[in-house]
Design a protein around this motif. Structure first.
Motif, PDB file in Angstrom:
ATOM      1  N   MET A 234       0.858  -1.179   0.000  1.00 14.55           N
ATOM      2  CA  MET A 234       0.000   0.000   0.000  1.00 14.55           C
ATOM      3  C   MET A 234       0.902   1.240   0.000  1.00 14.55           C
ATOM      4  N   SER A 235       0.590   2.185  -0.851  1.00  9.82           N
ATOM      5  CA  SER A 235       1.388   3.401  -0.937  1.00  9.82           C
ATOM      6  C   SER A 235       1.116   4.313   0.260  1.00  9.82           C
ATOM      7  N   ASP A 236       2.015   5.268   0.456  1.00 10.94           N
ATOM      8  CA  ASP A 236       1.837   6.244   1.541  1.00 10.94           C
ATOM      9  C   ASP A 236       0.520   6.998   1.374  1.00 10.94           C
ATOM     10  N   ARG A 237       0.218   7.325   0.141  1.00 14.44           N
ATOM     11  CA  ARG A 237      -1.019   8.073  -0.145  1.00 14.44           C
ATOM     12  C   ARG A 237      -2.242   7.244   0.222  1.00 14.44           C
ATOM     13  N   GLU A 238      -2.253   5.983  -0.166  1.00 20.85           N
ATOM     14  CA  GLU A 238      -3.389   5.116   0.140  1.00 20.85           C
ATOM     15  C   GLU A 238      -3.518   4.881   1.645  1.00 20.85           C
ATOM     16  N   ALA A 239      -2.387   4.704   2.311  1.00 22.10           N
ATOM     17  CA  ALA A 239      -2.401   4.497   3.758  1.00 22.10           C
ATOM     18  C   ALA A 239      -2.940   5.731   4.469  1.00 22.10           C
ATOM     19  N   LEU A 240      -2.528   6.892   4.003  1.00 23.55           N
ATOM     20  CA  LEU A 240      -2.991   8.145   4.603  1.00 23.55           C
ATOM     21  C   LEU A 240      -4.489   8.340   4.359  1.00 23.55           C
ATOM     22  N   LYS A 241      -4.961   7.981   3.188  1.00 22.89           N
ATOM     23  CA  LYS A 241      -6.402   8.089   2.907  1.00 22.89           C
ATOM     24  C   LYS A 241      -7.198   7.146   3.796  1.00 22.89           C
ATOM     25  N   ALA A 242      -6.685   5.944   4.010  1.00 19.26           N
ATOM     26  CA  ALA A 242      -7.359   4.992   4.895  1.00 19.26           C
ATOM     27  C   ALA A 242      -7.382   5.522   6.335  1.00 19.26           C
ATOM     28  N   GLU A 243      -6.273   6.113   6.757  1.00 25.58           N
ATOM     29  CA  GLU A 243      -6.216   6.690   8.098  1.00 25.58           C
ATOM     30  C   GLU A 243      -7.173   7.865   8.224  1.00 25.58           C
ATOM     31  N   LEU A 244      -7.255   8.674   7.189  1.00 23.16           N
ATOM     32  CA  LEU A 244      -8.182   9.807   7.197  1.00 23.16           C
ATOM     33  C   LEU A 244      -9.629   9.345   7.320  1.00 23.16           C
ATOM     34  N   LYS A 245      -9.952   8.245   6.674  1.00 19.44           N
ATOM     35  CA  LYS A 245     -11.310   7.715   6.754  1.00 19.44           C
ATOM     36  C   LYS A 245     -11.640   7.324   8.198  1.00 19.44           C
ATOM     37  N   LYS A 246     -10.697   6.667   8.873  1.00 19.32           N
ATOM     38  CA  LYS A 246     -10.896   6.282  10.266  1.00 19.32           C
ATOM     39  C   LYS A 246     -10.981   7.510  11.175  1.00 19.32           C
ATOM     40  N   LEU A 247     -10.099   8.481  10.926  1.00 20.23           N
ATOM     41  CA  LEU A 247     -10.109   9.704  11.734  1.00 20.23           C
ATOM     42  C   LEU A 247     -11.403  10.487  11.531  1.00 20.23           C
ATOM     43  N   SER A 248     -11.906  10.490  10.319  1.00 14.40           N
ATOM     44  CA  SER A 248     -13.162  11.179  10.041  1.00 14.40           C
ATOM     45  C   SER A 248     -14.303  10.538  10.818  1.00 14.40           C
ATOM     46  N   ALA A 249     -14.341   9.218  10.827  1.00 22.65           N
ATOM     47  CA  ALA A 249     -15.389   8.511  11.582  1.00 22.65           C
ATOM     48  C   ALA A 249     -15.267   8.820  13.070  1.00 22.65           C
ATOM     49  N   ARG A 250     -14.037   8.865  13.578  1.00 21.47           N
ATOM     50  CA  ARG A 250     -13.811   9.172  14.994  1.00 21.47           C
ATOM     51  C   ARG A 250     -14.249  10.607  15.315  1.00 21.47           C
ATOM     52  N   ALA A 251     -13.950  11.535  14.410  1.00 21.70           N
ATOM     53  CA  ALA A 251     -14.334  12.935  14.617  1.00 21.70           C
ATOM     54  C   ALA A 251     -15.853  13.090  14.588  1.00 21.70           C
ATOM     55  N   ILE A 252     -16.508  12.401  13.686  1.00 26.22           N
ATOM     56  CA  ILE A 252     -17.972  12.471  13.611  1.00 26.22           C
ATOM     57  C   ILE A 252     -18.596  11.912  14.885  1.00 26.22           C
TER      58      ILE A 252
END
Length: 66
Positions: free
Chosen positions: A1-19
């Motif tokens: 998995m590329s850095d970009r893809e890993a960061l996007k996956a992390e952002l998705k989790k962080l977004s759910a946590r923020a919501i």
């Protein structure tokens, strides 16, 4: 998995946590004055979640610029 893809996956989790943190804060506000002593803890959790989401979003923007 590329850095970009890993960061996007992390952002998705962080977004759910923020919501979820936002909803917890909203729920607390509707129940006031019950549990008023937890306002600072719940607000801090929401603040931290959105701050981390913002930092990672900026990281992704910088990565995509490069």
């Amino acid at each position: 998995m590329s850095d970009r893809e890993a960061l996007k996956a992390e952002l998705k989790k962080l977004s759910a946590r923020a919501i979820q943190a936002k909803m917890d804060l909203h729920d607390l506000s509707e129940e006031l004055p019950v549990n008023w002593t937890s306002i600072m803890a719940v607000a801090q959790k929401a603040h931290d979640a959105f701050a981390e989401l913002e930092r990672k979003s900026q990281d992704l923007k910088q990565l995509e610029k490069a």
